[in-house]
Write an enzyme that holds these catalytic residues in place. Structure first.
Site, PDB file in Angstrom:
ATOM      1  N   HIS A   1       0.853  -1.182   0.000  1.00 53.35           N
ATOM      2  CA  HIS A   1       0.000   0.000   0.000  1.00 53.35           C
ATOM      3  C   HIS A   1       0.898   1.243   0.000  1.00 53.35           C
ATOM      4  CE1 HIS A   1      -2.726   2.793   2.550  1.00 53.35           C
ATOM      5  NE2 HIS A   1      -3.143   2.845   1.299  1.00 53.35           N
TER       6      HIS A   1
ATOM      7  N   HIS B   1       0.838  10.571  -1.590  1.00 56.68           N
ATOM      8  CA  HIS B   1      -0.427  10.172  -0.983  1.00 56.68           C
ATOM      9  C   HIS B   1      -1.147  11.429  -0.524  1.00 56.68           C
ATOM     10  CE1 HIS B   1      -2.735   7.418   2.009  1.00 56.68           C
ATOM     11  NE2 HIS B   1      -3.380   7.599   0.894  1.00 56.68           N
TER      12      HIS B   1
END
Length: 331
Positions: free
Chosen positions: A65, A116
């Site tokens: 992730h 992110h």
């Protein structure tokens, strides 16, 4: 006054428990630290040779992730990071799916950066660098297949994605489904075997969360035409689900598509979520207690009546992710 007091408190915390770094726009940001971490050295994937003659859709792969968001001494072990080792080490260890989020570089709009939410918090480098690391791995490991999954925050920027693949040459190694299987028509039995992908040297499979146009770039696949994901944003070990969340399907129906099981845990600071490194050894454990990767994977396998395809984790080096990988694939 209450809002001002809250902001002042946050700045005090930031000053005492953070490092300051330059964001991609050149401004200084405050980032909380993972103080004095001692990350384990990554384990190694144990291949199951019989799976080379089985379909890509018939096996389990470990995924990382936010794979490009790496905590390092240089960024003060910033808690914006989801991993401790870079993508080259991830691939060498046995990770076979790399997930990341692409944003246009504010300082160079023709380039995609892997960040992110915000590149000022954690800039994981350029898409081109990422693709070159994948290409290097594939060229030195010619019997391996790597999957890339990108959250596409580059609105209207498909040509920028295409250019990155062309410039790095990864387009030549990328798998494209048959035209008649696009648009949600490709089911589990339609995927090629690993042997077939190796024989044709089409060993990179790329999914975009949005913005794909498979007529323009048949190797950039519209994620939700081919797979479903389980819930993410988990803050407690008993919240992991196996049901499709994106896209949702009626009731408990499990569609005959690839499955991505999100298995990562968040902590909170001042109401903001960040990856929970403290609990990672348990989160990624091969055990069968609630909240452990082994339990979640086994539960999803039972619910799907087949192997889950991708297990997406933070801090892949912690716990026993490759033991879970082997357990899913060997039996």
């Amino acid at each position: 006054m209450l809002i001002l007091a809250w902001l002042f408190y946050g700045l005090q915390i930031c000053a005492s428990a953070a490092v300051y770094s330059r964001g991609s726009g050149g401004h200084t940001t405050c980032q909380l630290r993972d103080d004095n971490p001692h990350p384990k050295q990554p384990g190694s994937r144990i291949p199951v040779p019989t799976l080379y003659s089985q379909r890509y859709s018939e096996q389990t792969f470990i995924g990382t992730h936010n794979s490009a968001a790496v905590r390092t001494p240089d960024n003060g072990w910033s808690i914006s990071g989801n991993q401790y080792f870079n993508v080259s080490m991830q691939l060498r260890s046995g990770v076979r799916l790399l997930q990341a989020q692409g944003h246009l570089d504010p300082d160079g709009p023709d380039e995609i950066r892997l960040c992110h939410f915000n590149c000022a918090l954690m800039d994981g480098g350029s898409l081109n660098e990422h693709l070159l690391a994948v290409k290097d791995f594939l060229e030195t490991h010619r019997d391996e297949v790597v999957t890339l999954l990108f959250v596409n925050a580059v609105h209207g920027g498909l040509l920028t994605w295409i250019k990155a693949y062309y410039d790095t040459g990864l387009d030549l190694l990328s798998y494209s489904p048959p035209r008649e299987k696009r648009g949600g028509a490709m089911l589990l039995d339609d995927w090629p075997t690993i042997d077939e992908m190796v024989a044709t040297n089409k060993r990179a499979v790329t999914f975009l969360s949005s913005g794909a146009d498979e007529d323009a770039a048949p190797y950039l696949l519209n994620e939700f035409d081919y797979m479903f994901e389980t819930d993410f944003g988990i803050e407690a070990p008993d919240q992991y689900s196996c049901l499709p969340s994106r896209p949702r399907w009626p009731g408990s129906y499990i569609p005959p598509r690839l499955s991505l099981v999100n298995h990562f845990l968040y902590a909170k600071f001042l109401g903001f979520r960040y990856p929970n490194a403290t609990y990672a050894n348990t989160t990624n454990s091969a055990g069968f207690r609630v909240g452990e990767l082994g339990e979640h994977a086994a539960r999803c396998r039972s619910a799907y009546e087949r192997r889950p395809n991708f297990l997406l984790v933070d801090f892949f080096n912690e716990g026993d992710v490759f033991d879970v990988d082997y357990g899913m694939n060997a039996f």
